[in-house]
Design an enzyme around this catalytic site. Structure first.
Site, PDB file in Angstrom:
ATOM      1  CB  CYS A 120      43.642  22.941  46.536  1.00 60.18           C
ATOM      2  SG  CYS A 120      43.672  24.393  47.594  1.00 60.18           S
ATOM      3  CG  HIS A 253      39.718  22.504  44.550  1.00 60.50           C
ATOM      4  ND1 HIS A 253      39.496  22.330  45.899  1.00 60.50           N
ATOM      5  CD2 HIS A 253      40.482  23.624  44.434  1.00 60.50           C
ATOM      6  CE1 HIS A 253      40.103  23.298  46.564  1.00 60.50           C
ATOM      7  NE2 HIS A 253      40.688  24.100  45.702  1.00 60.50           N
ATOM      8  CG  ASN A 283      39.665  26.505  48.416  1.00 61.84           C
ATOM      9  OD1 ASN A 283      39.881  25.343  48.756  1.00 61.84           O
ATOM     10  ND2 ASN A 283      40.406  27.150  47.539  1.00 61.84           N
TER      11      ASN A 283
HETATM   12  O1  UT7 Z   1      42.363  26.407  45.882  1.00 65.24           O
HETATM   13  C1  UT7 Z   1      43.424  26.632  45.017  1.00 65.24           C
HETATM   14  C2  UT7 Z   1      42.968  27.275  43.808  1.00 65.24           C
HETATM   15  N1  UT7 Z   1      42.578  28.654  44.090  1.00 65.24           N
HETATM   16  C3  UT7 Z   1      41.791  29.241  43.234  1.00 65.24           C
HETATM   17  O2  UT7 Z   1      41.339  28.606  42.312  1.00 65.24           O
HETATM   18  C4  UT7 Z   1      41.504  30.725  43.381  1.00 65.24           C
HETATM   19  C5  UT7 Z   1      41.582  31.384  42.032  1.00 65.24           C
HETATM   20  N2  UT7 Z   1      41.275  32.777  42.038  1.00 65.24           N
HETATM   21  C6  UT7 Z   1      40.041  33.282  42.299  1.00 65.24           C
HETATM   22  O3  UT7 Z   1      39.145  32.549  42.621  1.00 65.24           O
HETATM   23  C7  UT7 Z   1      39.794  34.750  42.100  1.00 65.24           C
HETATM   24  O4  UT7 Z   1      40.881  35.330  41.408  1.00 65.24           O
HETATM   25  C8  UT7 Z   1      39.550  35.528  43.430  1.00 65.24           C
HETATM   26  C9  UT7 Z   1      38.222  35.093  44.029  1.00 65.24           C
HETATM   27  C10 UT7 Z   1      40.666  35.241  44.403  1.00 65.24           C
HETATM   28  C11 UT7 Z   1      39.483  37.019  43.153  1.00 65.24           C
HETATM   29  O5  UT7 Z   1      38.475  37.296  42.204  1.00 65.24           O
HETATM   30  P1  UT7 Z   1      38.781  38.260  40.974  1.00 65.24           P
HETATM   31  O6  UT7 Z   1      37.546  38.382  40.204  1.00 65.24           O
HETATM   32  O7  UT7 Z   1      40.006  37.714  40.274  1.00 65.24           O
HETATM   33  O8  UT7 Z   1      39.067  39.638  41.687  1.00 65.24           O
HETATM   34  P2  UT7 Z   1      40.358  40.539  41.612  1.00 65.24           P
HETATM   35  O9  UT7 Z   1      41.502  39.918  42.310  1.00 65.24           O
HETATM   36  O10 UT7 Z   1      40.546  40.964  40.182  1.00 65.24           O
HETATM   37  O11 UT7 Z   1      39.900  41.823  42.428  1.00 65.24           O
HETATM   38  C12 UT7 Z   1      38.881  42.700  41.932  1.00 65.24           C
HETATM   39  C13 UT7 Z   1      38.682  43.807  42.924  1.00 65.24           C
HETATM   40  C14 UT7 Z   1      39.993  44.467  43.356  1.00 65.24           C
HETATM   41  O12 UT7 Z   1      39.726  45.844  43.503  1.00 65.24           O
HETATM   42  P3  UT7 Z   1      40.179  46.890  42.347  1.00 65.24           P
HETATM   43  O13 UT7 Z   1      41.659  46.735  42.232  1.00 65.24           O
HETATM   44  O14 UT7 Z   1      39.438  46.462  41.128  1.00 65.24           O
HETATM   45  O15 UT7 Z   1      39.738  48.199  42.909  1.00 65.24           O
HETATM   46  C15 UT7 Z   1      40.253  43.860  44.704  1.00 65.24           C
HETATM   47  O16 UT7 Z   1      40.993  44.721  45.555  1.00 65.24           O
HETATM   48  O17 UT7 Z   1      38.090  43.285  44.113  1.00 65.24           O
HETATM   49  C16 UT7 Z   1      38.854  43.699  45.261  1.00 65.24           C
HETATM   50  N3  UT7 Z   1      38.743  42.690  46.282  1.00 65.24           N
HETATM   51  C17 UT7 Z   1      37.749  42.662  47.191  1.00 65.24           C
HETATM   52  N4  UT7 Z   1      36.697  43.471  47.398  1.00 65.24           N
HETATM   53  C18 UT7 Z   1      35.871  43.150  48.399  1.00 65.24           C
HETATM   54  C19 UT7 Z   1      39.550  41.617  46.490  1.00 65.24           C
HETATM   55  N5  UT7 Z   1      39.094  40.892  47.523  1.00 65.24           N
HETATM   56  C20 UT7 Z   1      37.983  41.507  47.964  1.00 65.24           C
HETATM   57  C21 UT7 Z   1      37.074  41.241  49.002  1.00 65.24           C
HETATM   58  N6  UT7 Z   1      36.026  42.089  49.185  1.00 65.24           N
HETATM   59  N7  UT7 Z   1      37.195  40.161  49.808  1.00 65.24           N
END
Ligand code: UT7
Length: 326
Positions: A120, A253, A283
Site C-alpha cells: 500500500c 493512503h 482501499n
Molecule cells: O492498507 C494497508 C493498511 N491497512 C490498514 O490500515 C487496515 C487497518 N485495520 C483496520 O482498518 C481495522 O482493524 C479493520 C477495519 C480491519 C477492522 O476494524 P476493527 O474495528 O479493528 O474491528 P475488529 O477486527 O476488532 O472486529 C470487531 C468485530 C469482531 O467481532 P467480535 O469478535 O467483536 O464479535 C469481528 O469478527 O467485528 C467483526 N467483524 C465484522 N463484522 C461484520 C470483522 N469484520 C466484519 C465484517 N462485518 N466485515
C-alpha cells in the site's frame, strides 16, 4: 547553480466501471453464508463502495488508462517519457514487470520500466525513486503509476478483509524543474512485521504454494499505522524545513477513515484539509494515494502552488511520505 527538482506536471486516474456498494457486497456474501452489513463497514472503515475489475482486465490496463489521462493533463506525449515505475502488488504476471507491459500498451519502447513492490505504500516508494532519479539527472520526464486489481487476491469467505479493498489506478507525470516540486521524501520498512499483512503464497513447480489470499491482523496493522504515519509525516516535514502549518492538503493512503482522521489530528489539520476517497474507492493499495491526488486535483480542491503531504503504510510493514508543492 540552481537545484534540480522534480515536479508533478499532471495527474490521472482510472476506475473499472463496475461499482459495488456495501449493500450489494453484503447481499452477495450472504448468499455464501458470510454475514456483514453496510452499517458495520461504514462505521469501522468509512467505506461505502468500491470498484471491481472484470476478470480479463489487468493492472496494466487500469494503469495505462490512468497514465493516458496523466499524460494529457501534463501535455506530454508518451514518446517523451524516459522512465516508467509502476507500484503494484497485483502484477499482470509473475514476470515481466507490469511497467514493461504498460510501456508497450502506451506504444513506446526503450526507456527503463520497472515495478516497485511496497504494497500500500508502493506509490510513495515509486515517487521517491523517480524523484531521486530526476534529481540525479538519470531521468527528466517520468511516469509513476499505482495500479491494482486487489479483488484477485481477496478471500471472499474472509469478511475481515474482503469488504476493505477495491481495484483502480492512479498516475502522475513527474518532470525535472528548477522549481519545487517535491521538497522531501521519507521511506521505511520493518520486515519483522511481515506476517501481520501479507499474501503468504507463491508459484512453484507449476502450482500455487501456500496461501494466495490477503491475510491481515487488522487491529495490529491499525495500531502500527497510526504510529508510523505520525513519525513519517514529522520526518518529511523536518527534512524539508517545514511545519504542519505549511500543509495545504493531506493526501493519505485510503485504508480506513479512522486512521486518516487520526493522522490529520496528529498534524493539527482539520478534516477539511484531507482528501477523502476511501468512501467511494475502498482501499486500492498502491493506487490509493494517486487516485486520491487526482480526485483532489480534478475536483478543484488541490491547486497549483499548494503544499501536499502524501503518506502511506502497507504490508512489510512499509511506510513513507512525500512533501511536495503542487
Ligand atoms: O492498507 C494497508 C493498511 N491497512 C490498514 O490500515 C487496515 C487497518 N485495520 C483496520 O482498518 C481495522 O482493524 C479493520 C477495519 C480491519 C477492522 O476494524 P476493527 O474495528 O479493528 O474491528 P475488529 O477486527 O476488532 O472486529 C470487531 C468485530 C469482531 O467481532 P467480535 O469478535 O467483536 O464479535 C469481528 O469478527 O467485528 C467483526 N467483524 C465484522 N463484522 C461484520 C470483522 N469484520 C466484519 C465484517 N462485518 N466485515
Amino acid at each position: 547553480m540552481t537545484r534540480r527538482y522534480s515536479r508533478i506536471a499532471g495527474t490521472g486516474s482510472f476506475l473499472p466501471p463496475r461499482r459495488v456498494t456495501n449493500a450489494e457486497l453484503a447481499a452477495d456474501l450472504a448468499r455464501c453464508g458470510i454475514e456483514t452489513s453496510d452499517e458495520w463497514i461504514v462505521e469501522r472503515t468509512g467505506i461505502r463502495a468500491r470498484h471491481f475489475a472484470d476478470p480479463d482486465v489487468a493492472s496494466s490496463d487500469l494503469g495505462a488508462e490512468a497514465a493516458r489521462r496523466a499524460l494529457a493533463a501534463a501535455g506530454v506525449q508518451p514518446g517523451e517519457i524516459d522512465l516508467i515505475i509502476v507500484a503494484t502488488s497485483t502484477p499482470d504476471v509473475v514476470f515481466p514487470s507490469t511497467a514493461a507491459i504498460l510501456q508497450h500498451k502506451l506504444g513506446i519502447a526503450g526507456c527503463p520500466a520497472f515495478d516497485v513492490q511496497a504494497v500500500c505504500s508502493g506509490f510513495i516508494h515509486a515517487l521517491a525513486v523517480a524523484d531521486a532519479m530526476i534529481q540525479s539527472g538519470a531521468a527528466s520526464k517520468s511516469l509513476v503509476v499505482g495500479a491494482e486489481v486487489f479483488s484477485r487476491i481477496l478471500d471472499f469467505s474472509d469478511r475481515t478483509t474482503c469488504v476493505l479493498f477495491g481495484d483502480g489506478a492512479g498516475a502522475v507525470i513527474l518532470e525535472a524543474s528548477g522549481w519545487p516540486g517535491i521538497l522531501a521524501t521519507d521511506l521505511h520498512a520493518d520486515g519483522g512485521l511481515v506476517n501481520i499483512l501479507c499474501v503468504p503464497g507463491n508459484v512453484a513447480g507449476g502450482r500455487v504454494l501456500g496461501d494466495p489470499f490477503v491475510r491481515m491482523e487488522g487491529q495490529l496493522v491499525f495500531k502500527h499505522a497510526i504510529t508510523v504515519l505520525g513519525e513519517t509525516a514529522r520526518a518529511v516535514l523536518a527534512k524539508a524545513g517545514k511545519t504542519e502549518a505549511d500543509i495545504d492538503w493531506l493526501v493519505p493512503h485510503q485504508a480506513n477513515i479512522r486512521i486518516m482522521l487520526g493522522s490529520a489530528k496528529k498534524l493539527h489539520l482539520p478534516p477539511e484539509k484531507m482528501i477523502v476517497t476511501v468512501d467511494q474507492h475502498g482501499n486500492t493499495s498502491a493506487a490509493s494515494v494517486p487516485l486520491a491526488l487526482d480526485s483532489g486535483v480534478r475536483a478543484g480542491q488541490i491547486k497549483r502552488g499548494q503544499t501536499l503531504l502524501l503518506e502511506a503504510v502497507g504490508g512489510g510493514l512499509t511506510w513513507g511520505a512525500v512533501l511536495a508543492v503542487f
